[in-house]
Scaffold this motif. Structure first.
Motif, short mmCIF file in Angstrom:
data_model
loop_
_atom_site.label_atom_id
_atom_site.label_comp_id
_atom_site.label_asym_id
_atom_site.label_seq_id
_atom_site.Cartn_x
_atom_site.Cartn_y
_atom_site.Cartn_z
N GLY A 78 0.62 -1.09 0.39
CA GLY A 78 0.53 -0.27 0.05
C GLY A 78 0.92 1.09 0.42
N LEU A 79 1.95 0.75 -0.27
CA LEU A 79 2.81 2.32 -0.03
C LEU A 79 2.89 2.96 -1.10
CD1 LEU A 79 5.73 4.15 0.81
CD2 LEU A 79 7.03 2.66 -0.71
N ARG A 80 2.54 4.13 -0.98
CA ARG A 80 2.30 5.27 -2.54
C ARG A 80 4.07 5.92 -2.97
NH1 ARG A 80 -0.59 8.19 1.78
NH2 ARG A 80 -2.58 7.13 1.79
N VAL A 81 3.98 5.76 -4.06
CA VAL A 81 5.11 6.01 -5.12
C VAL A 81 4.60 6.98 -5.79
CG1 VAL A 81 6.47 4.90 -6.29
CG2 VAL A 81 5.54 3.57 -5.14
N LEU A 82 5.92 8.04 -5.48
CA LEU A 82 6.06 8.89 -6.81
C LEU A 82 7.51 8.81 -7.07
CD1 LEU A 82 5.61 11.69 -8.34
CD2 LEU A 82 6.03 12.59 -6.10
N GLN A 83 7.50 8.89 -8.81
CA GLN A 83 8.41 8.82 -9.54
C GLN A 83 9.09 10.01 -9.93
OE1 GLN A 83 9.77 4.84 -12.53
NE2 GLN A 83 7.29 5.21 -12.34
N ILE A 84 10.49 10.21 -10.08
CA ILE A 84 10.67 11.82 -10.26
C ILE A 84 12.03 11.73 -11.91
CG2 ILE A 84 10.25 13.41 -8.19
CD1 ILE A 84 13.17 12.66 -7.08
N SER A 85 12.16 12.34 -11.91
CA SER A 85 13.14 11.80 -13.66
C SER A 85 13.21 13.19 -14.02
CB SER A 85 12.23 10.67 -14.28
OG SER A 85 14.11 10.78 -15.54
N GLY A 86 14.59 13.27 -14.97
CA GLY A 86 15.00 14.39 -15.86
C GLY A 86 14.43 13.27 -17.10
N TYR A 87 13.70 12.44 -17.22
CA TYR A 87 12.85 12.30 -18.49
C TYR A 87 11.65 12.58 -19.19
CZ TYR A 87 18.05 9.67 -18.71
OH TYR A 87 18.92 9.00 -18.76
N ALA A 88 11.60 12.47 -20.08
CA ALA A 88 9.90 12.72 -19.61
C ALA A 88 9.13 11.65 -19.55
CB ALA A 88 9.52 13.47 -21.32
N GLN A 89 7.67 11.61 -19.08
CA GLN A 89 7.11 10.96 -18.44
C GLN A 89 6.43 9.69 -19.86
OE1 GLN A 89 3.28 11.78 -16.78
NE2 GLN A 89 2.98 9.73 -15.87
N LYS A 90 6.65 10.31 -20.90
CA LYS A 90 6.43 9.65 -22.15
C LYS A 90 6.96 8.33 -23.10
CE LYS A 90 4.59 10.27 -26.93
NZ LYS A 90 4.37 8.69 -26.82
N LYS A 91 8.30 9.17 -22.26
CA LYS A 91 9.94 8.32 -23.10
C LYS A 91 10.13 7.04 -21.51
CE LYS A 91 14.57 8.12 -23.81
NZ LYS A 91 15.82 8.46 -23.25
N LEU A 92 9.13 7.16 -19.98
CA LEU A 92 9.16 6.39 -19.49
C LEU A 92 8.07 5.57 -19.49
CD1 LEU A 92 10.03 8.65 -16.16
CD2 LEU A 92 11.45 7.22 -17.52
N GLU A 93 7.24 5.55 -19.97
CA GLU A 93 5.87 4.54 -20.49
C GLU A 93 6.95 3.74 -21.33
OE1 GLU A 93 2.59 6.81 -20.97
OE2 GLU A 93 2.47 7.74 -18.24
N GLU A 94 6.72 4.50 -22.09
CA GLU A 94 7.39 3.73 -23.51
C GLU A 94 8.50 1.91 -23.79
OE1 GLU A 94 9.09 6.69 -26.01
OE2 GLU A 94 7.21 6.99 -26.93
N GLY A 95 9.33 2.77 -21.72
CA GLY A 95 10.10 1.91 -21.24
C GLY A 95 9.18 0.83 -20.34
N GLU A 96 9.52 0.01 -19.16
CA GLU A 96 8.84 -0.10 -18.34
C GLU A 96 8.46 1.04 -17.39
OE1 GLU A 96 11.20 0.00 -14.31
OE2 GLU A 96 12.81 -0.61 -15.91
#
Length: 130
Positions: A78-96
């Protein structure tokens, strides 16, 4: 009196991590910090209180923020998670990265960080892993 929510920040760039810690402490959050996935796993396993939110950089040296979240959620469901990145979200979603996961693109303002954290913490705690 209600306890302040506890946030575990995992960011290998010390300057970015220190700014985030400062912003969140001033926002009245209790903050735990780690500079690596290994340290985050250690903090999570030894901290006896509730961790309300994991804020993890997507690109850590030994694993992704998503992989780290999945490991921590094995012992903290149930831990809530926030990912941060210098990469755009679209690029991350295309990956994993999972579509629909909470995400904040770097660089972000202190106000944007506080608003995103508040938004996530105001949601009911999920009973599923990320």
């Amino acid at each position: 009196m209600m306890r302040s929510p506890t946030i575990l920040i995992v960011e290998d760039e010390a300057v970015v991590r220190n700014v985030m810690v400062t912003v969140l402490v001033h926002g009245d959050y209790r903050v735990l910090e780690a500079d690596s996935a290994a340290e985050a796993l250690e903090v999570s396993s030894t901290y006896e209180g509730v961790i309300d939110l994991l804020v993890a950089d997507h690109t850590l040296k030994t694993m992704t923020g998503r992989q780290l979240a999945e490991k921590i959620c094995q012992t903290r469901p149930g831990l809530r998670v926030l990912q941060i990145s210098g990469y755009a979200q679209k690029k991350l979603e295309e990956g994993e990265a999972k579509a629909g996961a909470d995400f904040l693109e770097k660089p972000f303002s202190p106000k944007a960080l506080l608003e995103k954290v508040r938004e996530i913490l105001n949601r009911p705690r999920a009973q599923t892993s990320p």
